[in-house]
Design a protein around this motif. Structure first.
Motif, mmCIF file in Angstrom:
data_model
loop_
_atom_site.group_PDB
_atom_site.id
_atom_site.type_symbol
_atom_site.label_atom_id
_atom_site.label_comp_id
_atom_site.label_asym_id
_atom_site.label_seq_id
_atom_site.Cartn_x
_atom_site.Cartn_y
_atom_site.Cartn_z
ATOM 1 N N UNK A 1 22.828 -11.856 -79.619
ATOM 2 C CA UNK A 1 23.795 -11.554 -78.425
ATOM 3 C C UNK A 1 23.474 -12.440 -77.053
ATOM 4 N N UNK A 2 22.169 -12.739 -77.050
ATOM 5 C CA UNK A 2 21.568 -13.246 -75.841
ATOM 6 C C UNK A 2 20.733 -14.548 -76.121
ATOM 7 N N UNK A 3 21.392 -15.667 -76.152
ATOM 8 C CA UNK A 3 20.408 -16.717 -76.571
ATOM 9 C C UNK A 3 19.443 -17.386 -75.676
ATOM 10 N N UNK A 4 19.078 -16.346 -74.594
ATOM 11 C CA UNK A 4 18.022 -16.604 -73.865
ATOM 12 C C UNK A 4 16.656 -16.251 -74.160
ATOM 13 N N UNK A 5 16.928 -15.348 -74.972
ATOM 14 C CA UNK A 5 15.505 -14.639 -75.650
ATOM 15 C C UNK A 5 15.668 -14.193 -77.303
ATOM 16 N N UNK A 6 15.552 -14.989 -78.136
ATOM 17 C CA UNK A 6 15.699 -14.702 -79.612
ATOM 18 C C UNK A 6 14.396 -14.638 -80.173
ATOM 19 N N UNK A 7 14.228 -13.470 -80.840
ATOM 20 C CA UNK A 7 12.978 -13.368 -81.542
ATOM 21 C C UNK A 7 12.810 -14.063 -82.785
ATOM 22 N N UNK A 8 11.795 -14.529 -82.935
ATOM 23 C CA UNK A 8 11.554 -15.377 -84.276
ATOM 24 C C UNK A 8 10.019 -15.176 -84.862
ATOM 25 N N UNK A 9 10.079 -14.802 -86.225
ATOM 26 C CA UNK A 9 8.618 -14.710 -86.598
ATOM 27 C C UNK A 9 8.458 -15.321 -87.935
ATOM 28 N N UNK A 10 7.436 -15.849 -88.254
ATOM 29 C CA UNK A 10 7.238 -16.547 -89.553
ATOM 30 C C UNK A 10 5.848 -16.096 -90.206
ATOM 31 N N UNK A 11 5.813 -16.141 -91.617
ATOM 32 C CA UNK A 11 4.794 -15.537 -92.396
ATOM 33 C C UNK A 11 4.881 -16.632 -93.284
ATOM 34 N N UNK A 12 3.488 -16.825 -93.861
ATOM 35 C CA UNK A 12 3.566 -17.803 -95.068
ATOM 36 C C UNK A 12 2.434 -17.121 -96.241
ATOM 37 N N UNK B 1 24.736 -17.667 -82.265
ATOM 38 C CA UNK B 1 24.707 -17.268 -80.581
ATOM 39 C C UNK B 1 25.905 -16.814 -80.162
ATOM 40 N N UNK B 2 25.838 -15.707 -79.878
ATOM 41 C CA UNK B 2 27.109 -15.145 -78.811
ATOM 42 C C UNK B 2 27.085 -15.059 -77.414
ATOM 43 N N UNK B 3 27.926 -15.264 -76.694
ATOM 44 C CA UNK B 3 28.073 -15.265 -75.355
ATOM 45 C C UNK B 3 28.714 -13.978 -74.668
ATOM 46 N N UNK B 4 27.888 -13.200 -74.284
ATOM 47 C CA UNK B 4 28.382 -11.752 -73.801
ATOM 48 C C UNK B 4 28.946 -11.010 -74.835
#
Length: 153
Positions: free
Chosen positions: A64-75, A146-149
């Motif tokens: 909902x907010x493109x300014x702070x998108x969480x991302x995690x990766x595991x291998x 990514x949505x705007x508002x």
């Protein structure tokens, strides 16, 4: 030659408007293309095409907010002296810079897990590419809307 106040203001405003337009046009940044992403992957992997699997990329389906998108990766890796993850690169296809982050690991890391937050310019694919100590490369891709508002985007 004498300049009237009106002429002076007209010239000053004209120059100021021209500078503002130039600044606005000059600050428009091009977005990374799919070709830019592929080039970055090729440089990272030494030209080797990544296989699917082994990499788990965790992102929200909708941000909902493109300014702070969480991302995690595991291998998946034993992380032993002979078999470990050397590095993982995260990329976003439509951002001004395709490269979001690169994480480096050693056998002493114990596991190849990392997380961060990133900015996304708009709905796009996010990729994670892992380079193993034996030269193998793996990838995973998620599409993030990514949505705007919160109204769609």
């Amino acid at each position: 030659m004498n300049t009237s106040k009106r002429q002076f203001l007209g010239r000053t405003l004209g120059v100021s408007a021209g500078m503002a337009i130039t600044a606005l046009l000059g600050s428009t940044r091009a977005l990374a293309s799919v070709e830019d992403v592929q080039k970055a992957i090729a440089e990272f992997t030494g030209g080797k095409a990544p296989a699917e699997g082994v990499v788990t990329l965790t992102t929200p389906e909708i941000a909902e907010n493109g300014n702070s998108v969480p991302v995690s990766v595991s291998v998946e890796s034993p992380m032993s002296e002979d078999d470990y993850v050397e590095s993982v690169m995260i990329l976003a296809e439509d951002n001004p810079s395709a490269l979001v982050a690169t994480f480096h690991f050693t056998p002493a890391s114990g596991e190849a897990v990392a997380s961060t937050r990133m900015r996304l310019a708009r709905t796009q694919n996010v990729l994670a590419v892992a380079k193993m100590s034996n030269g193998d490369v793996y990838s995973a891709t998620n599409n993030i809307k990514v949505t705007i508002g919160g109204c769609g985007g």
